[in-house]
Motif scaffolding. Structure first.
Motif, short mmCIF file in Angstrom:
data_model
loop_
_atom_site.label_atom_id
_atom_site.label_comp_id
_atom_site.label_asym_id
_atom_site.label_seq_id
_atom_site.Cartn_x
_atom_site.Cartn_y
_atom_site.Cartn_z
N PRO A 179 -1.12 5.77 6.72
CA PRO A 179 0.30 5.80 6.36
C PRO A 179 0.84 4.37 6.21
O PRO A 179 0.19 3.40 6.61
N ASP A 180 2.02 4.28 5.63
CA ASP A 180 2.62 2.97 5.39
C ASP A 180 2.91 2.26 6.71
O ASP A 180 3.60 2.81 7.57
N PRO A 181 2.41 1.03 6.89
CA PRO A 181 2.70 0.29 8.13
C PRO A 181 4.20 0.04 8.30
O PRO A 181 4.67 -0.16 9.42
N GLN A 182 4.95 0.08 7.19
CA GLN A 182 6.41 -0.11 7.31
C GLN A 182 7.15 1.22 7.36
O GLN A 182 8.38 1.26 7.23
N ASN A 183 6.40 2.31 7.50
CA ASN A 183 6.99 3.64 7.71
C ASN A 183 7.84 4.19 6.58
O ASN A 183 8.67 5.06 6.80
N LEU A 189 -1.00 3.01 2.84
CA LEU A 189 -1.82 1.81 2.88
C LEU A 189 -3.17 2.12 2.22
O LEU A 189 -3.81 3.11 2.55
N TYR A 190 -3.55 1.25 1.27
CA TYR A 190 -4.79 1.46 0.52
C TYR A 190 -5.67 0.22 0.58
O TYR A 190 -5.18 -0.89 0.81
N ARG A 199 -0.01 -2.06 0.62
CA ARG A 199 0.80 -0.85 0.60
C ARG A 199 1.24 -0.59 -0.85
O ARG A 199 1.63 -1.51 -1.56
N VAL A 200 1.14 0.68 -1.25
CA VAL A 200 1.47 1.05 -2.63
C VAL A 200 2.25 2.37 -2.56
O VAL A 200 1.94 3.22 -1.74
N ALA A 201 3.27 2.50 -3.41
CA ALA A 201 3.99 3.77 -3.48
C ALA A 201 3.02 4.82 -4.02
O ALA A 201 2.24 4.55 -4.93
#
Ligand SMILES: [Zn+2]
Ligand SMILES: [Zn+2]
Ligand SMILES: [Zn+2]
Length: 352
Positions: A179-183, A189-190, A199-201
């Motif tokens: 998951p995104d480290p920035q929530n 996260l890729y 991090r990518v949408a």
């Protein structure tokens, strides 16, 4: 493979009934009593005061026997015949609920939602466990399942969904690692093939509209297309769109059409739920890079604006159906746009 988001699987579904010792009946228990072990629900061999039967009858039950201790009785529901243990106090002072009827209702709602009810959450009374059509177990709020039954929402399996996201990433040379480290719920996260993590949408991963920040591989340096698409809205309006994309099919399917899937709050009336926007790519001309495609696209829109100033539709005419703000044209412009792309194709050919 990383599977996320996850729910704690340590919690087991609880069933609302037990089989008391030396019987083969199902005795339903109110939620708060489900922690009490089956051995506790033995017959309590004492006479039932006559006036209790009146209470029971008035409330849709019949008293079967006294059970556990002086404070408990077994009530038989006059609607479904199910047996529920209750406090005498509840019978006297309130409307006892038939736990069997309640269980039936939940089973039926789950079925209507395409799920199988597996049992209640042991501590959270708003949640239950369900078997999704894919075979995985999911934990959901009962209210949510009710909305699914009415087709106002769609139950989605996290396990399958994570697998789908992983495939999307792999198709572009990335690995989904968490998951995104920035929530931000829209980001993940890729890790790129080059080893770089970023991090990518998720929508950008689907459409490929991003670059690796380390090695630079990405959509602006990769080949792209100028495309023409035709859309037919459920109200019968036909329009044409001119744009550019690294992957016009993916843009069409993932980005442009507004989702009319159940669960979307964007649809404005019930009619829109039953109808899909019909879209197709009419033509696509390859460009050497996303940057070139962007420049060419701007030039074409400017040309249309000069020659056909009234051809662009106002946003109110298409915002219900498409996730774009501008540059949607009336259907009559379709041959003009196709001619432009044919010419462009010739130019691209001459250059190449
Ligand atoms: Zn009942
Ligand atoms: Zn699944
Ligand atoms: Zn890279």
């Amino acid at each position: 493979m990383t599977s996320f988001p996850t729910h704690s699987c340590a919690v087991q579904p609880t069933l609302p009934f037990i089989t008391p010792p030396h019987t083969n009946e199902s005795l339903f228990l109110p939620r708060r009593s489900r922690q009490v072990p089956p051995e506790a629900w033995q017959i309590f061999p004492t006479k039932i005061p006559a006036h209790w039967h009146g209470f029971a009858k008035d409330k849709g039950f019949e008293i079967v026997r006294r059970v556990r201790d002086k404070n408990h009785i077994v009530l038989e529901c006059q609607t479904c015949g199910g047996l529920t243990a209750h406090k005498v106090y509840t019978l006297r002072s309130a409307q006892p609920e038939c736990a069997a009827c309640h269980y039936d209702r939940i089973n039926e709602t789950a079925k209507a939602a395409g799920l199988i009810f597996l049992g209640y959450h042991p501590t959270n009374r708003h949640q239950g466990f369900f078997r999704a059509p894919c075979g995985h177990e999911i934990l959901r709020q009962f209210g949510f399942v009710e909305r699914c039954a009415k087709e106002d929402a769609t139950p989605r399996c996290e396990t399958c969904h994570a697998a789908k996201e992983q495939e999307e990433a792999e198709a572009r040379g990335w690995e989904l690692i968490g998951p995104d480290p920035q929530n931000d719920p829209n980001y993940r996260l890729y890790r790129h093939d080059c080893g770089h993590e970023q991090r990518v949408a998720r929508v950008n991963m689907q459409t490929g509209r991003f670059c690796c920040e380390d090695c630079g591989e990405g959509w602006s340096s990769a080949p792209s297309y100028i495309y023409a698409m035709r859309f037919l809205f459920p109200d019968g309006t036909q329009v044409v769109k001119l744009g550019f994309s690294r992957d016009p099919q993916s843009r069409l399917h993932y980005q442009l059409k507004r989702s009319t899937e159940a669960g979307s709050t964007e649809t404005k009336n019930s009619e829109t739920n039953s109808s899909e926007v019909d879209g197709q790519v009419l033509c696509q001309v390859p460009m050497q890079s996303g940057h070139l495609a962007l420049c060419v696209e701007k030039r074409l829109h400017a040309e249309i604006k000069r020659t056909y100033p009234d051809a662009a539709l106002p946003v109110e005419r298409f915002e219900t159906w498409l996730r774009v703000k501008s540059e949607i044209y009336v259907a009559e412009l379709e041959p003009v746009i196709l001619a432009m792309l044919t010419r462009l194709h010739g130019d691209a050919h001459d250059l190449g």
